[in-house]
Design a protein around this motif. Structure first.
Motif, PDB file in Angstrom:
ATOM      1  N   HIS A  93      43.661  66.547  63.383  1.00  0.00           N
ATOM      2  CA  HIS A  93      43.510  65.165  63.843  1.00  0.00           C
ATOM      3  C   HIS A  93      43.929  65.079  65.305  1.00  0.00           C
ATOM      4  O   HIS A  93      44.647  65.941  65.822  1.00  0.00           O
ATOM      5  CB  HIS A  93      44.363  64.205  63.003  1.00  0.00           C
ATOM      6  CG  HIS A  93      43.953  64.117  61.567  1.00  0.00           C
ATOM      7  ND1 HIS A  93      43.101  63.142  61.085  1.00  0.00           N
ATOM      8  CD2 HIS A  93      44.290  64.881  60.489  1.00  0.00           C
ATOM      9  CE1 HIS A  93      42.930  63.307  59.790  1.00  0.00           C
ATOM     10  NE2 HIS A  93      43.646  64.351  59.403  1.00  0.00           N
ATOM     11  N   GLN A 116      44.230  56.637  61.331  1.00  0.00           N
ATOM     12  CA  GLN A 116      43.723  55.731  60.303  1.00  0.00           C
ATOM     13  C   GLN A 116      42.721  56.394  59.359  1.00  0.00           C
ATOM     14  O   GLN A 116      41.990  55.695  58.651  1.00  0.00           O
ATOM     15  CB  GLN A 116      43.083  54.490  60.936  1.00  0.00           C
ATOM     16  CG  GLN A 116      43.996  53.746  61.894  1.00  0.00           C
ATOM     17  CD  GLN A 116      43.327  52.558  62.552  1.00  0.00           C
ATOM     18  OE1 GLN A 116      42.250  52.126  62.119  1.00  0.00           O
ATOM     19  NE2 GLN A 116      43.945  52.020  63.586  1.00  0.00           N
ATOM     20  N   THR A 117      42.709  57.707  59.331  1.00  0.00           N
ATOM     21  CA  THR A 117      41.789  58.417  58.437  1.00  0.00           C
ATOM     22  C   THR A 117      42.532  59.499  57.664  1.00  0.00           C
ATOM     23  O   THR A 117      43.612  59.953  58.063  1.00  0.00           O
ATOM     24  CB  THR A 117      40.633  59.079  59.217  1.00  0.00           C
ATOM     25  OG1 THR A 117      41.164  60.112  60.071  1.00  0.00           O
ATOM     26  CG2 THR A 117      39.869  58.059  60.034  1.00  0.00           C
ATOM     27  N   LYS A 119      41.430  63.331  55.902  1.00  0.00           N
ATOM     28  CA  LYS A 119      40.360  64.316  55.965  1.00  0.00           C
ATOM     29  C   LYS A 119      40.551  65.374  54.886  1.00  0.00           C
ATOM     30  O   LYS A 119      41.682  65.768  54.577  1.00  0.00           O
ATOM     31  CB  LYS A 119      40.317  64.991  57.340  1.00  0.00           C
ATOM     32  CG  LYS A 119      39.950  64.034  58.476  1.00  0.00           C
ATOM     33  CD  LYS A 119      39.863  64.759  59.809  1.00  0.00           C
ATOM     34  CE  LYS A 119      39.464  63.796  60.929  1.00  0.00           C
ATOM     35  NZ  LYS A 119      39.366  64.476  62.251  1.00  0.00           N
ATOM     36  N   ILE A 131      35.519  62.773  55.621  1.00  0.00           N
ATOM     37  CA  ILE A 131      36.527  61.901  56.221  1.00  0.00           C
ATOM     38  C   ILE A 131      36.621  60.635  55.387  1.00  0.00           C
ATOM     39  O   ILE A 131      35.595  60.017  55.057  1.00  0.00           O
ATOM     40  CB  ILE A 131      36.175  61.554  57.682  1.00  0.00           C
ATOM     41  CG1 ILE A 131      36.039  62.828  58.508  1.00  0.00           C
ATOM     42  CG2 ILE A 131      37.234  60.639  58.286  1.00  0.00           C
ATOM     43  CD1 ILE A 131      35.582  62.575  59.937  1.00  0.00           C
ATOM     44  N   CYS A 132      37.848  60.265  55.049  1.00  0.00           N
ATOM     45  CA  CYS A 132      38.092  59.045  54.288  1.00  0.00           C
ATOM     46  C   CYS A 132      38.433  57.938  55.274  1.00  0.00           C
ATOM     47  O   CYS A 132      39.478  57.973  55.938  1.00  0.00           O
ATOM     48  CB  CYS A 132      39.237  59.250  53.300  1.00  0.00           C
ATOM     49  SG  CYS A 132      38.964  60.586  52.122  1.00  0.00           S
ATOM     50  N   LYS A 133      37.553  56.941  55.348  1.00  0.00           N
ATOM     51  CA  LYS A 133      37.696  55.871  56.325  1.00  0.00           C
ATOM     52  C   LYS A 133      37.759  54.523  55.612  1.00  0.00           C
ATOM     53  O   LYS A 133      36.908  54.227  54.786  1.00  0.00           O
ATOM     54  CB  LYS A 133      36.528  55.905  57.311  1.00  0.00           C
ATOM     55  CG  LYS A 133      36.705  55.019  58.511  1.00  0.00           C
ATOM     56  CD  LYS A 133      35.561  55.221  59.501  1.00  0.00           C
ATOM     57  CE  LYS A 133      35.732  54.360  60.737  1.00  0.00           C
ATOM     58  NZ  LYS A 133      34.634  54.537  61.717  1.00  0.00           N
ATOM     59  N   TRP A 164      40.439  57.326  46.189  1.00  0.00           N
ATOM     60  CA  TRP A 164      39.239  58.007  46.661  1.00  0.00           C
ATOM     61  C   TRP A 164      38.761  58.992  45.606  1.00  0.00           C
ATOM     62  O   TRP A 164      39.566  59.589  44.886  1.00  0.00           O
ATOM     63  CB  TRP A 164      39.509  58.760  47.964  1.00  0.00           C
ATOM     64  CG  TRP A 164      40.229  57.932  49.001  1.00  0.00           C
ATOM     65  CD1 TRP A 164      41.569  57.707  49.074  1.00  0.00           C
ATOM     66  CD2 TRP A 164      39.637  57.225  50.072  1.00  0.00           C
ATOM     67  NE1 TRP A 164      41.854  56.894  50.142  1.00  0.00           N
ATOM     68  CE2 TRP A 164      40.682  56.584  50.788  1.00  0.00           C
ATOM     69  CE3 TRP A 164      38.333  57.051  50.536  1.00  0.00           C
ATOM     70  CZ2 TRP A 164      40.461  55.804  51.904  1.00  0.00           C
ATOM     71  CZ3 TRP A 164      38.111  56.282  51.657  1.00  0.00           C
ATOM     72  CH2 TRP A 164      39.161  55.661  52.327  1.00  0.00           C
ATOM     73  N   TYR A 174      31.314  60.499  55.544  1.00  0.00           N
ATOM     74  CA  TYR A 174      32.447  59.592  55.326  1.00  0.00           C
ATOM     75  C   TYR A 174      32.499  59.177  53.858  1.00  0.00           C
ATOM     76  O   TYR A 174      31.464  58.877  53.246  1.00  0.00           O
ATOM     77  CB  TYR A 174      32.324  58.351  56.208  1.00  0.00           C
ATOM     78  CG  TYR A 174      32.524  58.628  57.676  1.00  0.00           C
ATOM     79  CD1 TYR A 174      33.801  58.606  58.241  1.00  0.00           C
ATOM     80  CD2 TYR A 174      31.440  58.900  58.501  1.00  0.00           C
ATOM     81  CE1 TYR A 174      33.989  58.852  59.596  1.00  0.00           C
ATOM     82  CE2 TYR A 174      31.616  59.150  59.848  1.00  0.00           C
ATOM     83  CZ  TYR A 174      32.891  59.135  60.382  1.00  0.00           C
ATOM     84  OH  TYR A 174      33.069  59.391  61.740  1.00  0.00           O
TER      85      TYR A 174
END
Length: 579
Positions: A93, A116-117, A119, A131-133, A164, A174
């Motif tokens: 990151h 704010q993510t 991965k 990527i988890c957004k 998730w 994403y």
């Protein structure tokens, strides 16, 4: 040797009868050498603090330790290699990585960052899987369920808990959350004005106000249907039923079960770590009131079953871990040490892993090897603690020189920074910032004023032999008041004599007078030759020390008036008072 026998027992090898040794003694054998002291650094080679460390559960990666640091780097350390210890590293990151978690039984890893993510990474292939957004603030925690390899949860500073699933909701690289608990730990204040709502409407699309949305500091999955979370200031541990869709709730979500703050502090406190034992029935919660609370998840009672204390928890970076046999609890601490408790006996003083010079944050007990513990610290180092094998070492002397960490038992009555003992009625005192030096085998600890100096052994649980009443020079060590009285008595030996004359002259005169009186009373005509010689010497010769005479004589002290203790101290005080 004891440690070697216990080591065989921990690894399942041939062992002696189980009644001879206990695992409690095994904790005292942990040490850290220089080769297991790793520096955490950033892109430019500058030291940065590590924030998270964890061991995997995959069978072929159990010796690998994953560490994430403040600049977003993730490094994999091979704890069994003697040469190339960094197995792999990459920049995960562009911001700090606050937490890291392995996918159960696989070569994948998930990182939660301040960008704010979160991965998902494939460690073997070295590629980014997705990527988890969805969070609007920094992510503080990430956790997997050991029953599901594709489902994990995250908690962030925006007050949201998100679930998730890597099998669904992926588009253009994403992932989108499958469930969300918004405002999971908002402060329950119904009398708050409506200003936060207006501010929330005006800041559409941006992060909610921190004053309104309270940070979620840690999340945990008990099973595929149960999620546990804790916040920064509300002091409540909440249990959620994931079979409900909390995304459709417009009011504050209601948890399935809650554990209110069980301490005595008047202000609301938060939790920095939540962990479960291997059965999933016992929850250990690190609270910022310097306590770790043990909750029984199967009981209807919400009060803690035990409390572990002795460490210091001043930040939300302090984490804890459990030994693979569920018998010991290890936690970081803000006083530069890591602490180990025996879970079945929380009242016992903990063991301390000493050697770090700043706050110890994340800790990890290797789930497949009882003999390895990893610690992260704000002194920019990551350390791996191993059991000392004693006689198995080829050169114990050189191993002792390379030692950078050791074990010491914390005493119940630790002295404060001023050197005074702490009262038993109060909470055990927090260690000063240099407390790790007080138990070093090469240091001297300042005890009470009347006790002199004592040396601390490396293993403080064994009492030191009693000190000799005589000092090395052969003189008796006296307390302050006794020595003071001796000085007063010695200074008054001459001052107490009649007319302040020399005490030998006074003695001669006293003897002469007594002899004359005895002769007059008895009526004897002629004294003996010995008496005449003594009188002549006393009258003509100056006073000088006389050899001991076998004839019994009265003690010198009987010829003088004995002063009281107050008079003696007063005389000494007058003699010491400047003019």
């Amino acid at each position: 040797m004891l440690c070697r026998s216990l080591l065989r027992r921990a690894r399942g090898g041939p062992q002696r009868p189980s009644w001879q040794y206990s695992l409690q003694h095994l904790i005292d054998c942990y040490q850290c050498s220089q080769q297991d002291d790793h520096l955490s650094y950033g892109e430019l080679g500058m030291p940065v603090p590590p924030f998270g460390c964890t061991f995997p559960t995959a069978p072929d990666l159990q010796h690998i330790l994953a560490v994430a640091n403040e600049e977003g780097f993730v490094r994999l350390y091979d704890t069994e290699s003697q040469t190339k210890q960094i197995f792999k590293e990459w920049l995960a990151h562009s911001n700090a990585v606050f937490d890291i978690a392995w996918v159960p039984g696989e070569h994948r890893i998930v990182t939660a960052s301040g960008d704010q993510t979160a991965k998902v990474w494939d460690v073997r292939a070295g590629e980014l899987l997705g990527i988890c957004k969805g969070h609007q603030c920094s992510l503080k925690s990430v956790a997997f369920s050991k029953f599901e390899r594709a489902v994990f949860c995250t908690g962030g500073r925006d007050g949201n808990v998100m679930v998730w699933d890597t099998r669904v909701n992926k588009k253009d690289g994403y992932y989108r959350q499958v469930n969300q608990i918004g405002g999971a730990h908002n402060v329950a204040d119904k009398q708050m004005p409506s200003k936060p709502k207006k501010k929330k409407q005006n800041l559409r699309g941006l992060a909610p106000s921190v004053d309104f949305q309270q940070s979620v500091t840690v999340v945990l999955l008990q099973d595929e249907h149960t999620l546990i979370s804790a916040g920064a200031v509300d002091g409540i541990i909440k249990v959620w039923d994931l079979r409900k869709n909390y995304s459709i709730y417009r009011q504050d979500p209601v948890p399935f079960k809650s554990y209110c703050y069980p301490g005595i502090s008047t202000r609301k406190l938060g939790y920095s770590s939540l962990i479960l034992d291997s059965t999933g029935t016992h929850l250990f919660a690190n609270c910022t009131d310097d306590s770790i609370y043990l909750f029984n998840m199967t009981s209807l009672k919400t009060m803690p079953a035990a409390v572990f204390s002795g460490h210091q928890n001043s930040t939300f970076y302090v984490k804890s871990s459990i030994s693979p046999d569920d018998q010991f609890l290890v936690s970081g601490s803000s006083d530069q040490s890591a602490y180990i408790w025996k879970i079945s006996e929380p009242q016992l003083p903990p063991r301390m892993l000493l050697g770090h010079s700043q706050e110890v944050t994340s800790v990890a007990w290797c789930p497949s090897d009882f003999t390895k513990i990893a610690t992260c610290s704000d002194d920019n180092t990551v350390r791996v603690w191993r059991l000392n094998r004693g006689s198995e070492e080829k050169n114990p002397a050189s191993d002792h020189v390379n030692l950078v960490g050791w074990v010491c038992q914390k005493k119940l009555n630790e002295q404060s920074a001023t050197g005074l003992p702490v009262s038993r009625e109060n909470t055990p005192a927090k260690f000063p910032m240099t407390s790790h030096k007080t138990c070093s085998e090469d240091c001297l600890c300042l005890a009470e004023l009347n006790s002199g100096l004592e040396s601390c052994s490396q293993n403080p649980k064994e009492p030191s032999p009693p000190e000799s009443p005589l000092s090395p020079a052969g003189f008796q060590t006296l307390p302050f008041e006794t020595s003071y009285q001796k000085v007063a008595d010695m200074s008054n030996k001459e001052n107490s004599s009649p007319e302040n004359k020399d005490w030998l002259s006074a003695l001669g005169e006293k003897l002469k007078t007594n002899k004359a009186r005895s002769q007059n009373s008895s009526g004897s005509s002629t004294p003996s030759s010995r008496t005449r010689r003594q009188e002549a010497v006393t009258a003509v010769t100056p006073p000088r020390p006389v050899a001991a005479d076998p004839v019994p004589m009265r003690k010198i002290c009987t010829y003088f008036r004995r002063k009281s203790q107050n008079d003696s101290r007063g005389t000494l005080q007058q003699s010491l008072t400047p003019f």
